[in-house]
Design an enzyme around this catalytic site. Sequence first.
Site, PDB file in Angstrom:
ATOM      1  NE  ARG A 146     -15.136  37.876  10.257  1.00 34.88           N
ATOM      2  CZ  ARG A 146     -16.431  38.134  10.235  1.00 34.88           C
ATOM      3  NH1 ARG A 146     -17.101  38.128   9.082  1.00 34.88           N
ATOM      4  NH2 ARG A 146     -17.081  38.388  11.342  1.00 34.88           N
ATOM      5  CE  LYS A 193     -15.630  33.516  12.938  1.00 36.08           C
ATOM      6  NZ  LYS A 193     -15.025  34.105  14.036  1.00 36.08           N
ATOM      7  CG  HIS A 207     -19.634  31.895  15.526  1.00 32.91           C
ATOM      8  ND1 HIS A 207     -20.144  33.181  15.549  1.00 32.91           N
ATOM      9  CD2 HIS A 207     -18.298  32.037  15.647  1.00 32.91           C
ATOM     10  CE1 HIS A 207     -19.149  34.037  15.681  1.00 32.91           C
ATOM     11  NE2 HIS A 207     -18.026  33.372  15.750  1.00 32.91           N
ATOM     12  CB  SER A 218     -17.750  39.776  16.600  1.00 31.09           C
ATOM     13  OG  SER A 218     -16.432  40.155  16.825  1.00 31.09           O
ATOM     14  CE  LYS A 235     -17.691  33.724  19.158  1.00 33.99           C
ATOM     15  NZ  LYS A 235     -18.096  35.139  19.086  1.00 33.99           N
ATOM     16  NE  ARG A 237     -10.394  40.160  16.600  1.00 31.97           N
ATOM     17  CZ  ARG A 237     -11.436  39.355  16.723  1.00 31.97           C
ATOM     18  NH1 ARG A 237     -11.300  38.161  17.274  1.00 31.97           N
ATOM     19  NH2 ARG A 237     -12.619  39.738  16.307  1.00 31.97           N
TER      20      ARG A 237
HETATM   21  N1  LIG Z   1     -19.266  41.262  31.440  1.00 26.02           N
HETATM   22  C1  LIG Z   1     -18.465  40.910  30.428  1.00 26.02           C
HETATM   23  N2  LIG Z   1     -18.529  39.666  29.897  1.00 26.02           N
HETATM   24  C2  LIG Z   1     -17.742  39.304  28.859  1.00 26.02           C
HETATM   25  N3  LIG Z   1     -16.836  40.126  28.287  1.00 26.02           N
HETATM   26  C3  LIG Z   1     -16.700  41.377  28.770  1.00 26.02           C
HETATM   27  C4  LIG Z   1     -17.516  41.821  29.854  1.00 26.02           C
HETATM   28  N4  LIG Z   1     -17.181  43.097  30.119  1.00 26.02           N
HETATM   29  C5  LIG Z   1     -16.214  43.434  29.250  1.00 26.02           C
HETATM   30  N5  LIG Z   1     -15.902  42.413  28.426  1.00 26.02           N
HETATM   31  C6  LIG Z   1     -14.929  42.476  27.297  1.00 26.02           C
HETATM   32  O1  LIG Z   1     -15.649  42.235  26.110  1.00 26.02           O
HETATM   33  C7  LIG Z   1     -14.855  41.549  25.170  1.00 26.02           C
HETATM   34  C8  LIG Z   1     -15.482  40.229  24.762  1.00 26.02           C
HETATM   35  O2  LIG Z   1     -14.840  39.817  23.590  1.00 26.02           O
HETATM   36  P1  LIG Z   1     -14.508  38.335  23.149  1.00 26.02           P
HETATM   37  O3  LIG Z   1     -14.455  37.429  24.320  1.00 26.02           O
HETATM   38  O4  LIG Z   1     -13.304  38.379  22.275  1.00 26.02           O
HETATM   39  O5  LIG Z   1     -15.787  38.041  22.257  1.00 26.02           O
HETATM   40  P2  LIG Z   1     -16.009  36.969  21.116  1.00 26.02           P
HETATM   41  O6  LIG Z   1     -14.960  35.929  21.293  1.00 26.02           O
HETATM   42  O7  LIG Z   1     -17.374  36.463  21.361  1.00 26.02           O
HETATM   43  O8  LIG Z   1     -15.885  37.723  19.845  1.00 26.02           O
HETATM   44  C9  LIG Z   1     -13.507  41.324  25.814  1.00 26.02           C
HETATM   45  O9  LIG Z   1     -12.658  42.334  25.394  1.00 26.02           O
HETATM   46  C10 LIG Z   1     -13.833  41.425  27.314  1.00 26.02           C
HETATM   47  O10 LIG Z   1     -12.746  41.859  28.064  1.00 26.02           O
HETATM   48  C1  LIG Z   2     -12.508  36.508  14.217  1.00 26.93           C
HETATM   49  C2  LIG Z   2     -13.745  36.721  14.436  1.00 26.93           C
HETATM   50  O1  LIG Z   2     -14.341  36.144  15.528  1.00 26.93           O
HETATM   51  P1  LIG Z   2     -14.796  36.760  16.928  1.00 26.93           P
HETATM   52  O2  LIG Z   2     -14.920  38.229  16.754  1.00 26.93           O
HETATM   53  O3  LIG Z   2     -16.092  36.076  17.169  1.00 26.93           O
HETATM   54  O4  LIG Z   2     -13.761  36.385  17.952  1.00 26.93           O
HETATM   55  C3  LIG Z   2     -14.526  37.468  13.452  1.00 26.93           C
HETATM   56  O5  LIG Z   2     -15.752  37.539  13.593  1.00 26.93           O
HETATM   57  O6  LIG Z   2     -13.903  37.990  12.501  1.00 26.93           O
HETATM   58 CA   LIG Z   3     -17.232  36.130  15.241  1.00 26.12          CA
HETATM   59 MN   LIG Z   4     -13.541  35.259  19.887  1.00 23.91          MN
END
Ligand SMILES: Nc1ncnc2c1ncn2[C@@H]1O[C@H](COP(=O)(O)OP(=O)(O)O)[C@@H](O)[C@H]1O
Ligand SMILES: C=C(OP(=O)(O)O)C(=O)O
Ligand SMILES: [Ca+2]
Ligand SMILES: [Mn+2]
Length: 667
Positions: free
Chosen positions: A185, A330, A349, A367, A371, A451
Amino acid sequence: MAGNGNSDGEFSFSAAAARDALARITTEKGTKAPTSTDVCHDDTASPVSFQTIDELHSLQKKRSAPTTPLKEGGGVVIGTSGPTTPVSGESMLQSVSASLASLTRETGPKVIRGDPTSAAKVSHVPQTPTSVPATDISDSALKFTHVLHNLSPAELYEQAIKYEQGSFITSTGALATLSGAKTGRSPKDKRVVKDETTASELWWGKGSPNIEMDEQAFLVNRERAVDYLNSLDKVFVNDQYLNWDPENRIKVRIVSARAYHSLFMHNMCIRPTPEELENFGTPDFTIFNAGKFPCNRYTHYMTSSTSVDINLARREMVILGTQYAGEMKKGLFGVMHYLMPKRKILSLHSGCNMGKDGDVALFFGLSGTGKTTLSTDHNRYLIGDDEHCWSETGVSNIEGGCYAKCIDLSREKEPDIWNAIKFGTVLENVVFDEHTREVDYTDKSVTENTRAAYPIEYIPNSKIPCVGPHPKNVILLACDAFGVLPPVSKLDLAQTMYHFISGYTALVAGTEEGVKEPRATFSACFGAAFIMLHPTKYAAMLAEKMQAQGATGWLVNTGWSGGSYGSGSRIKLAYTRKIIDAIHSGSLLSATYQKTEIFGLEIPNEVEGVPSEILEPMNAWEDKVAYKETLLKLAGLFRNNFETFTSHKIGEDGKLTEEILAAGPNF
Ligand SMILES: Nc1ncnc2c1ncn2[C@@H]1O[C@H](COP(=O)(O)OP(=O)(O)O)[C@@H](O)[C@H]1O
Ligand SMILES: C=C(OP(=O)(O)O)C(=O)O
Ligand SMILES: [Ca+2]
Ligand SMILES: [Mn+2]
């Protein structure tokens, strides 16, 4: 032998029978064309009902049944071999024509349904029947824009592969795409129209994501986007919904130039049924995505060639100069952060899931904090991974899909996300083997922000419809690359609010250029980039809801342990999952707790399946002096960040505001 489906396990295939099944070739010469009775065939081959290749091809596709019959000669053009879907036809086209109309010329675009390359007989589409002076006629008004409305994933695959460079089918059936120069973004290029209403309603100034533009500049960009879209042979139009709460559903229209964008939004927004689509009517909000085309820096308020503009009064968003699809998702989230609080609904969020007993958990975090990863849990129902609403009746997902990070994705650690990457899923910016089309999830050649966008039902235990009762646990995720926050701590309400308003995470700046200092990020409400009102408005609503429902707050560090980035290591995902399990089951509530110094966090002495040494972060550090210094450094960053909020009252309750201010680090 497995796989032949025979119940007795035997496989038989008669070569003679197969040969006999071939239709015989007639060698008879004669003047009359052979009729079906002349052709000699045996009882295993059925007669053919086509005489030419074209007839054969016309048999291959059955027309999708429209829910109401289209009028004969009514002027709506439906492609016969181009992509078609059952929709209301004429009223949809008129509505799209109105969306795409120039605001400066008197004639709108002529729109036709279907692919321009299809063999469809093109007849005229009715336009607003104004008589236009000859001087106002422009060439663009004489041209047709073909509209590809709510195509199916299969049709969008074909469009992408035929016409968009960088589109490929991967070995598991996903559509690999490139988002172009922008692979994330562009928050600095976000603009929001400041008018009389929004000037007083929205959060402006320091720390706010809302950078102003005026109505005039918006219209310049809107016209630029619309003219660009109308200059194309065809545009994609998606009519979809946001929010699974039927009372608070928002109708959105996305007009875009790429099949990639259309499939992305097909997956990410809620997909209407054919009946809902037929009665869709006028959208509540429209996105004009002309991301391939830059904005013009001579336009007032523009500081680069990228601009993502929101006009709340017009209920429109314009995208110029970035093709990163996440801007649309977003951007709409931002709109929901404006619309929902007006209805006393809190937009969040956060990820969200629900246990077998109906216990709901929210996962807040910036991010990369987990989540998506942690809400996707094989033992629980997934309500959503990123955007939710919390109303009087409970929670609802805003979206119809998930947007998972793919970097270093593994089948073992994240099986449900892995398996969701199949036909229909958009895979952005990944690298794959040119022959086998197998994706290498470790490859960062295009970007680290690779992604996958897939419909939520691709997760086997998703909860459809994506709604649930009031949350029981509110989990704040922080990826602390300083390695000083405990893996888990229990928060009281004031602490929950303090950490919610702070919105802390720290990631490592650049993994490639060697070991670097972790960089702290504070983003109010764990989503400052998307909120529209002042953070304290959302915080007050959260406090009120948590209090009313008796929800428990938790702070979970999904980042480093035993040292900062470089000397410590990231907490194993398996341990974090155990911690989350103990929160869900309620067992962590009955643990014994001790209070940490400085941050005053309550940490449990034991969590099933997690080595106790790591629960108190200091224990995991070899260098205790370095630990204390790092802890104090982080506490200082928290304190500095919170200064902007010390003069704000949170809700009606003056006492809560005082408690929140006292809930920060003490040193
Ligand atoms: N202990 C942990 N807890 C959560 N995620 C972890 C951990 N260790 C590594 N990761 C990695 O970190 C990243 C978390 O990203 P994501 O779940 O997409 O975050 P969000 O959705 O909040 O943006 C993933 O790629 C996951 O595999
Ligand atoms: C798509 C997004 O969400 P997140 O990284 O929280 O998954 C973003 O922040 O651009
Ligand atoms: Ca985000
Ligand atoms: Mn996410």
